[in-house]
Design a protein around this motif. Structure first.
Motif, PDB file in Angstrom:
ATOM      1  N   TYR A  20      11.725  83.796  82.287  1.00 22.15           N
ATOM      2  CA  TYR A  20      10.354  82.948  82.798  1.00 22.15           C
ATOM      3  C   TYR A  20       8.706  83.105  82.583  1.00 22.15           C
ATOM      4  O   TYR A  20       8.198  81.871  82.430  1.00 22.15           O
ATOM      5  CB  TYR A  20      11.094  83.440  84.266  1.00 22.15           C
ATOM      6  N   TRP A  21       8.868  83.671  82.390  1.00 21.28           N
ATOM      7  CA  TRP A  21       6.723  84.329  82.290  1.00 21.28           C
ATOM      8  C   TRP A  21       6.897  83.481  80.044  1.00 21.28           C
ATOM      9  O   TRP A  21       5.507  83.235  80.802  1.00 21.28           O
ATOM     10  CB  TRP A  21       6.555  85.697  82.051  1.00 21.28           C
ATOM     11  N   ARG A  22       7.880  84.164  79.549  1.00 22.28           N
ATOM     12  CA  ARG A  22       7.435  83.247  78.667  1.00 22.28           C
ATOM     13  C   ARG A  22       7.425  81.774  78.315  1.00 22.28           C
ATOM     14  O   ARG A  22       6.942  81.394  78.034  1.00 22.28           O
ATOM     15  CB  ARG A  22       8.385  84.007  77.559  1.00 22.28           C
ATOM     16  N   LEU A  23       8.222  81.454  79.134  1.00 19.98           N
ATOM     17  CA  LEU A  23       8.418  79.975  79.821  1.00 19.98           C
ATOM     18  C   LEU A  23       6.948  79.496  80.370  1.00 19.98           C
ATOM     19  O   LEU A  23       6.369  78.216  80.091  1.00 19.98           O
ATOM     20  CB  LEU A  23       9.595  79.060  80.696  1.00 19.98           C
ATOM     21  N   GLN A 133      12.131  71.079  83.372  1.00 20.25           N
ATOM     22  CA  GLN A 133      12.547  70.825  85.434  1.00 20.25           C
ATOM     23  C   GLN A 133      13.266  71.379  85.387  1.00 20.25           C
ATOM     24  O   GLN A 133      14.373  72.319  86.003  1.00 20.25           O
ATOM     25  CB  GLN A 133      12.199  69.382  85.834  1.00 20.25           C
ATOM     26  N   SER A 134      14.428  70.644  84.281  1.00 25.59           N
ATOM     27  CA  SER A 134      16.127  71.583  84.562  1.00 25.59           C
ATOM     28  C   SER A 134      16.143  72.321  83.287  1.00 25.59           C
ATOM     29  O   SER A 134      17.258  73.101  84.380  1.00 25.59           O
ATOM     30  CB  SER A 134      16.513  70.226  82.988  1.00 25.59           C
ATOM     31  N   ILE A 135      15.531  72.982  83.145  1.00 21.68           N
ATOM     32  CA  ILE A 135      15.899  74.046  82.603  1.00 21.68           C
ATOM     33  C   ILE A 135      15.937  75.421  83.112  1.00 21.68           C
ATOM     34  O   ILE A 135      16.085  76.525  83.732  1.00 21.68           O
ATOM     35  CB  ILE A 135      14.677  74.887  80.684  1.00 21.68           C
ATOM     36  N   LEU A 136      14.976  75.624  83.972  1.00 20.26           N
ATOM     37  CA  LEU A 136      13.960  76.414  85.140  1.00 20.26           C
ATOM     38  C   LEU A 136      15.322  76.804  85.888  1.00 20.26           C
ATOM     39  O   LEU A 136      15.236  78.560  86.310  1.00 20.26           O
ATOM     40  CB  LEU A 136      13.080  75.600  86.265  1.00 20.26           C
ATOM     41  N   PRO A 137      16.639  76.225  86.428  1.00 19.51           N
ATOM     42  CA  PRO A 137      17.708  76.754  87.425  1.00 19.51           C
ATOM     43  C   PRO A 137      18.698  77.467  86.271  1.00 19.51           C
ATOM     44  O   PRO A 137      19.239  78.073  86.443  1.00 19.51           O
ATOM     45  CB  PRO A 137      18.522  75.304  87.582  1.00 19.51           C
ATOM     46  N   GLN A 138      18.157  77.338  85.163  1.00 19.03           N
ATOM     47  CA  GLN A 138      19.185  78.823  84.311  1.00 19.03           C
ATOM     48  C   GLN A 138      18.468  79.275  83.585  1.00 19.03           C
ATOM     49  O   GLN A 138      19.376  80.307  83.427  1.00 19.03           O
ATOM     50  CB  GLN A 138      19.533  77.950  82.979  1.00 19.03           C
ATOM     51  N   LEU A 139      16.752  79.688  84.474  1.00 21.73           N
ATOM     52  CA  LEU A 139      16.229  80.993  84.106  1.00 21.73           C
ATOM     53  C   LEU A 139      15.754  81.511  85.228  1.00 21.73           C
ATOM     54  O   LEU A 139      16.164  83.164  85.012  1.00 21.73           O
ATOM     55  CB  LEU A 139      15.158  80.732  83.169  1.00 21.73           C
ATOM     56  N   VAL A 140      15.990  81.146  86.446  1.00 17.96           N
ATOM     57  CA  VAL A 140      16.259  81.651  88.010  1.00 17.96           C
ATOM     58  C   VAL A 140      17.133  81.488  88.529  1.00 17.96           C
ATOM     59  O   VAL A 140      17.841  80.319  88.583  1.00 17.96           O
ATOM     60  CB  VAL A 140      14.424  81.895  87.843  1.00 17.96           C
ATOM     61  N   ARG A 141      17.351  81.961  89.678  1.00 19.12           N
ATOM     62  CA  ARG A 141      18.332  82.069  90.675  1.00 19.12           C
ATOM     63  C   ARG A 141      17.656  81.032  92.083  1.00 19.12           C
ATOM     64  O   ARG A 141      16.474  80.389  91.724  1.00 19.12           O
ATOM     65  CB  ARG A 141      17.992  83.009  91.669  1.00 19.12           C
TER      66      ARG A 141
END
Length: 414
Positions: A20-23, A133-141
């Motif tokens: 997440y922090w790299r994103l 915006q679509s990738i974020l739920p794949q990185l965090v709960r």
């Protein structure tokens, strides 16, 4: 965490994780580039024309892809690896300003060249933002989404509006190479950070379908969700008004003959007031959401954004405008954190790209229309009357708030 827990304000405080922090870092670099670029472009344009309509045309060109290309971008985000789409979009955004520098140095520059670059950068932005915006739920709960979105808005708005505008004004004052070469380098640096995010981000598909069928499925999902549909319409009207107002703000603010009489650097500094408010809002939105409840928080945000858009209609005091812009930044982030997190919680991962793009077709597709309307109204009626019209239009959105009660929002999430 259940939907009821989210609505009561119970927050998941576990770490967001290194990917997440790299994103987050990549997003910060991308938005710093965008912040410099979006100021450099109109500042270069006013060397070619002083027409409000033609200046507003830059905003039309930059945002037109959200009207024409958003649905296709969403379908691609659900078909392809989302991280790779973001990488290629940023590579394109790096090459375009570099090409513009070459055109200017060859003495071939024109307003039409700026339009072409603005349109092409807008297409790349459509792909990048939909995938991001679509990738974020794949990185965090999903229980972390309000916090994750808040931190993303912190870096995005700080770099895009707080650091980028004054830096852009300074770089353009130095020269065209600096004004457009720096954002090109920053977009390439964002590519490097995004390459460090591990994993594959392509959603597995059981059936082969056409692009048209995929788009239709996303539209149906959004159409059947009344809360999301209402939020999309409200955001669309708000973006229409704000795009109309800010497409020609440079004419209201910059130059000795303008109402504010600011320099290019002073214009950038004025815009940092809203960015500073956005930074504060990104760290307080989650708490305000919990304290006020989502429905009341959204209503407060509508009023604040209306004041933000309409303020130049009633004052030409740069200090007063700075204070109002600061408050507006807080309210814009409050609205965004609530609405984006809600959309990510409600929508299944396999549909998120298409639903994001369908939502943004309504929410962002109005931006080029608003920019065109703002330019025309300013040309016909004057700048301050145009600001007043857009502020009243923003405030009228309160009429839709009865559709967004906390009970309705909780039911949609459940």
């Amino acid at each position: 965490m259940t939907a009821d827990a989210v609505s009561r304000g119970e927050r998941d405080r576990s770490p967001l994780g290194q990917p997440y922090w790299r994103l987050w870092t990549s997003s910060g670099l991308s938005n710093l580039a965008d912040g410099v670029f979006k100021i450099a472009l109109p500042l270069l344009a006013i060397q070619f024309t002083q027409s409000p309509t033609l200046i507003a045309g830059l905003s039309v060109a930059a945002t037109l892809p959200w009207l024409l290309f958003a649905l296709t971008a969403g379908a691609l985000a659900d078909r392809l690896d989302r991280r790779r789409l973001m990488l290629w979009a940023n590579v394109a955004r790096a090459l375009l300003p570099a090409a513009l520098v070459a055109v200017i140095l060859l003495d071939l520059g024109s307003l039409w060249a700026l339009y072409v670059v603005a349109l092409a950068v807008g297409v790349a932005e459509t792909l990048y933002d939909t995938s991001a915006q679509s990738i974020l739920p794949q990185l965090v709960r999903r229980s972390q989404l309000s916090r994750a979105n808040g931190r993303l808005y912190a870096v995005e708005l700080t770099t895009n509006q707080f650091i980028g505008p004054p830096l852009g004004g300074l770089l353009v004052a130095i020269g065209v190479v600096a004004g457009f070469g720096v954002p090109a380098a920053l977009w390439l640096a964002a590519v490097g950070s995004l390459l460090l995010v591990p994993g594959a981000f392509r959603i597995e598909r059981e059936l082969k379908t056409t692009l048209r069928a995929d788009i239709a499925e996303g539209l149906r999902f959004l159409g059947n969700q009344r809360v999301l549909r209402t939020l999309a319409v409200m955001t669309g009207v708000s973006n229409f008004a704000s795009s109309g107002a800010f497409a020609v703000l440079v004419l209201f603010a910059v130059g000795p003959a303008s109402p504010l009489g600011l320099t290019e650097v002073g214009f950038g500094v004025l815009l940092t007031a809203s960015a500073l408010g956005a930074l504060v809002g990104s760290f307080t939105a989650e708490r305000l959401e919990a304290a006020l409840g989502r429905s009341r928080a959204l209503a407060v945000a509508v009023v604040g954004i209306a004041l933000f858009v309409g303020a130049p209609a009633v004052t030409t005091n740069a200090v007063v405008l700075g204070v109002i812009f600061f408050a507006g930044g807080v309210f814009i982030v409050l609205w965004n954190v609530i609405t984006v997190s809600l959309r990510q919680r409600i929508t299944p991962d396999r549909l998120l790209g298409r639903v994001n793009s369908a939502y943004r077709l309504l929410a962002w597709g109005t931006m080029p229309l608003g920019a065109a309307a703002g330019g025309l109204l300013a040309q016909w009626l004057g700048l301050q009357i145009m600001f007043g019209i857009m502020g009243v239009l923003s405030l009228a959105l309160l009429a839709l708030m009865p559709l967004l009660t906390d009970r309705a929002i909780d039911a949609a999430e459940a």
